[in-house]
Enzyme design. Structure first.
Site, PDB file in Angstrom:
ATOM      1  CE  LYS A 153      -3.989  11.652  10.335  1.00 32.02           C
ATOM      2  NZ  LYS A 153      -4.101  10.816  11.542  1.00 32.02           N
ATOM      3  CD  GLU A 156      -8.826  13.932  17.118  1.00 30.90           C
ATOM      4  OE1 GLU A 156     -10.068  14.030  17.247  1.00 30.90           O
ATOM      5  OE2 GLU A 156      -8.284  13.087  16.388  1.00 30.90           O
ATOM      6  CB  SER A 160       0.834   8.441   5.794  1.00 28.52           C
ATOM      7  OG  SER A 160       1.884   9.180   6.390  1.00 28.52           O
TER       8      SER A 160
HETATM    9  C1  PLP Z   1       0.701  12.473   6.847  1.00 27.98           C
HETATM   10  C2  PLP Z   1       0.423  11.861   8.160  1.00 27.98           C
HETATM   11  N1  PLP Z   1       0.882  10.631   8.413  1.00 27.98           N
HETATM   12  C3  PLP Z   1       0.673  10.034   9.602  1.00 27.98           C
HETATM   13  C4  PLP Z   1      -0.011  10.666  10.620  1.00 27.98           C
HETATM   14  C5  PLP Z   1      -0.150   9.966  11.928  1.00 27.98           C
HETATM   15  O1  PLP Z   1      -1.431   9.449  12.184  1.00 27.98           O
HETATM   16  P1  PLP Z   1      -1.741   7.908  12.106  1.00 27.98           P
HETATM   17  O2  PLP Z   1      -0.689   7.202  12.904  1.00 27.98           O
HETATM   18  O3  PLP Z   1      -3.082   7.776  12.688  1.00 27.98           O
HETATM   19  O4  PLP Z   1      -1.704   7.487  10.700  1.00 27.98           O
HETATM   20  C6  PLP Z   1      -0.522  11.949  10.399  1.00 27.98           C
HETATM   21  C7  PLP Z   1      -1.278  12.653  11.457  1.00 27.98           C
HETATM   22  O5  PLP Z   1      -1.575  13.802  11.423  1.00 27.98           O
HETATM   23  C8  PLP Z   1      -0.293  12.557   9.136  1.00 27.98           C
HETATM   24  O6  PLP Z   1      -0.751  13.796   8.883  1.00 27.98           O
END
Ligand code: PLP
Lengths: 269, 402
Positions: free
Chosen positions: B95, B117, B384
């Site tokens: 993020k 948000e 992620s």
């Molecule tokens: C670690 C992590 N991965 C994925 C996401 C999902 O978001 P996005 O699909 O935009 O990557 C989030 C959202 O809070 C997250 O904290």
């Protein structure tokens, strides 16, 4: 000419400003809406704005959010809202009805199906809060063919160029959002609003209504001095919320509030 | 498929085929257009690009490693799995790549206040972090239900000086937090920048957030070439709004030999209705400023979603994913709460890496996919975020109080 155009012509000839109440269809329960619409007309409403409840009303303040939640708790659908208009039309063929809501329920019904159903029910105009003219290329010709006026909003943040773009697509009247914010949250500054209306009138011959921040007889009268229409929403919706457990008294109580506004507006003339 | 030039999307109005666009109230049209102009100007500006790049290196800690999970790959008995370690970024998830980009833009636009948000709290923390660093006032909208699930992140945001506002309307989760942030923004547009946390919202957000997150894919592509001498065979990423996924996928879209899988949250199972998988089980509609696949009922009302991971608990998805699905470039699939939990435990035990529950959805799909591939095949999974924020959720499921 649509009922909206005819109504504004009559008002103009009489030197009067239109009073447009907004209520959410089905709030606090579906059976209230049609009697409420008739009661508002009797109290001096010139047009009626009927809110189509939506799960995510992003441009609305707490009052109308809660109204939408109350209506949705009864499972009120766009089809049912159209049926309420149809029932209203059985007794009132003159008062224009404008639907106000968000695009998604219309998307799901389908643009053509919605347009046909709305026209058949006796809807005269549609305000789709999250559909700017730039994204409305597909639905506008359908509305035009069905003689439904696409009513668009203008805001304190609208540039001169945007005023032109929006007015070029607009029908019925133009709705000036008098505050930077969501419905029912701030008090508009009348001098500023008056200046903005002058800018809008330089671009369009359509009547211009003012709404989002008008909450009582005093402000209704103040804006009636220079607007073609005064739109009152949250104040009425708050009154409905107060009477949510006594729904039978709602038409009468909302009508009383509206009558005060009507008198204050007309008394100034 | 070959004749699509992905760089041509979105068009000037922000459309990816029928998706995307700008479906917003008039009050926001001016501010959103101002943002578009600022992004078009600074996005290309060498000073801006250099500052962004420097922050990503020195503040976020990029490049994040591409780690060969040898032991796990061996256990699965198929493709070689490489993890793109976004969990090692400052604040623990991808993020922050985006919040740095948007905060730099906010600064250049002269805004003194940022709002955001958040669902899992990762985007809220990443926003509060950059706000602290740049001296910006910061307000975070978070659903009441998510505040309960992600108490640690709420406290982190407050420590960083942000005000966390509980959102009590609607389903009290991410979508309602986004509604509330939009309501704040229409009221405060003069001095406030809205930092959206994923590739959703009106144009230019989906394209802008993608561009900020594309560093993930650019690095992964280069690292894969360097470490293995070739491009990967497949990419896997979880999809909430879709920002980590598009960030990984986008720089590979023209590489026809690279298969791509976006993994949504199947919650208690797609057939149960309790899930957050609009691409797999929803249909197109309009919400939060763009047209995309949504979870909605027959009357166009947005329905409540469910996922064990707050960050995937969103009824919409970025419009570019909707388009990539329709043209068949990316395959979208879904993983249940139970499968994600199992993958969380496996990676923790086998590789000593505790993944976020969001990322665990991608890992679970990789665990199904890898055994069907040759042992010299390369599978890149976007890790992620890290799982520290989720240990309360995991412990509670095991009846343990921590
Ligand atoms: C670690 C992590 N991965 C994925 C996401 C999902 O978001 P996005 O699909 O935009 O990557 C989030 C959202 O809070 C997250 O904290």
């Amino acid at each position: 000419m649509s009922r909206i155009g005819a109504r504004f012509d009559t008002l103009k000839a009489a030197g009067r400003t239109a009073l447009i109440p907004f209520v959410t269809a089905g709030d606090p329960k579906p059976a209230v809406t049609v009697p409420l619409m008739h009661a508002m007309v009797a109290a001096g409403a010139d047009l009626i704005e009927l809110g189509v409840p939506f799960s995510d009303p992003m441009a609305d303040g707490p009052a109308i959010q809660l109204a939408d939640e109350r209506a949705l708790a009864h499972g009120v659908t766009l089809h049912q809202v159209l049926d309420m208009v149809r029932q209203f039309r059985e007794q009132d063929d003159a008062t224009p009805v404008v639907l106000m809501g968000y695009l998604n329920p219309i998307e799901v019904m389908g643009y053509a199906a919605f347009t046909d159903a709305a026209a058949a029910a006796g809807v005269d105009g549609v305000i789709t809060v999250d559909l700017p003219p730039e994204e409305a290329g597909e639905i506008l010709p359908l509305f035009r063919e069905a003689a439904i006026d696409p009513v668009f909003l203008l805001a304190p943040t609208s540039s001169r160029q945007r005023i032109e773009t929006v007015c070029a697509s607009a029908g019925g009247f133009v709705y000036y959002v008098s505050i930077k914010g969501v419905t029912g949250t701030r008090r508009p500054d009348s001098t500023e609003v008056q200046q903005r209306l002058a800018q809008i009138r330089a671009v369009t011959d359509l009547p211009v209504g003012v709404g989002f921040g008008i909450r009582d007889a005093e402000s209704a009268a103040r804006f009636a001095e220079f607007a073609d229409a005064v739109i009152v929403g949250s104040a009425l919706v708050n009154r409905i919320a107060e009477f949510a457990d006594r729904p039978d008294e709602i038409p009468q109580s909302v009508a009383a509030l509206l009558r005060e506004m009507r008198q204050a507006m007309d008394g100034d003339r | 498929m070959t004749d699509i030039n992905y760089a041509d999307f979105p068009d000037a109005g922000g459309h990816f085929g029928p998706y995307g666009g700008r479906f917003i109230a008039e009050t926001l049209m001016g501010p959103v257009d101002e943002l578009r102009q600022a992004y078009e100007r600074y996005g290309q500006d060498p000073d801006f690009v250099a500052e962004f790049d420097r922050d990503l290196r020195q503040y976020v800690g990029r490049p994040s490693p591409l780690y060969h999970a040898e032991r796990w790959s061996r256990e699965l008995g198929g493709a070689q799995i490489y993890l793109k370690r976004e969990d090692l970024n400052h604040t623990g998830a991808h993020k922050v790549n985006n919040t740095i980009g948007q905060a730099l833009l906010a600064k250049r636009m002269g805004k003194r206040r940022v709002i955001a948000e958040t669902g899992a709290g990762q985007h809220g923390v990443a926003t509060a972090t950059v706000a602290a660093r740049f001296g910006l006032e910061c307000v975070i909208y978070m659903g009441e239900e998510d505040i309960r699930r992600q108490a640690i992140n709420v406290y982190r945001m407050r420590l960083l000086g942000a005000e966390v506002v509980p959102v009590t309307s609607g389903s009290r989760t991410l979508k309602d937090a986004m509604n509330e942030a939009m309501r704040d923004w229409v009221t405060t547009v003069d001095d406030t920048f809205y930092i959206i946390g994923t590739v959703a919202g009106p144009h230019p957000y989906p394209a802008m957030v993608r561009d900020f997150q594309a560093i993930i894919g650019r690095e992964a592509r280069e690292q894969c070439l360097q470490q293995t001498g070739r491009l990967p065979d497949a990419l896997v990423a979880c999809v909430g709004g879709g920002s980590n996924a598009i960030g990984l996928f986008h720089p590979f879209l023209e590489d026809e030999g690279v298969a791509m899988y976006g993994v949504e949250a199947a919650g208690e199972g797609l057939e149960s209705g309790c899930h957050a998988a609009p691409l797999c089980a929803g249909r197109p509609g309009v919400l939060h400023g763009n047209r995309t696949y949504l979870m909605e009922d027959n009357d166009g009302q947005i329905i409540e979603t469910h996922s064990i991971s707050a960050g995937l608990d969103y009824p919409g998805v970025g419009p570019e994913h909707a388009w990539l699905k329709d043209i068949g470039r990316v395959q979208y699939t879904a993983i249940t709460d139970d499968q994600a939990l199992a993958a969380f435990h496996t990676l923790t035990r086998v590789e000593g890496i505790m993944p976020a529950l969001e990322s665990s959805h991608a890992l679970a799909w990789a665990a199904t996919l890898a055994p069907t591939m040759e042992s010299d095949a390369i599978l890149v999974v976007n890790l992620s975020g890290r799982g520290d924020k989720d240990i309360h959720t995991v412990a509670a499921l095991e009846g343990i109080e921590v």
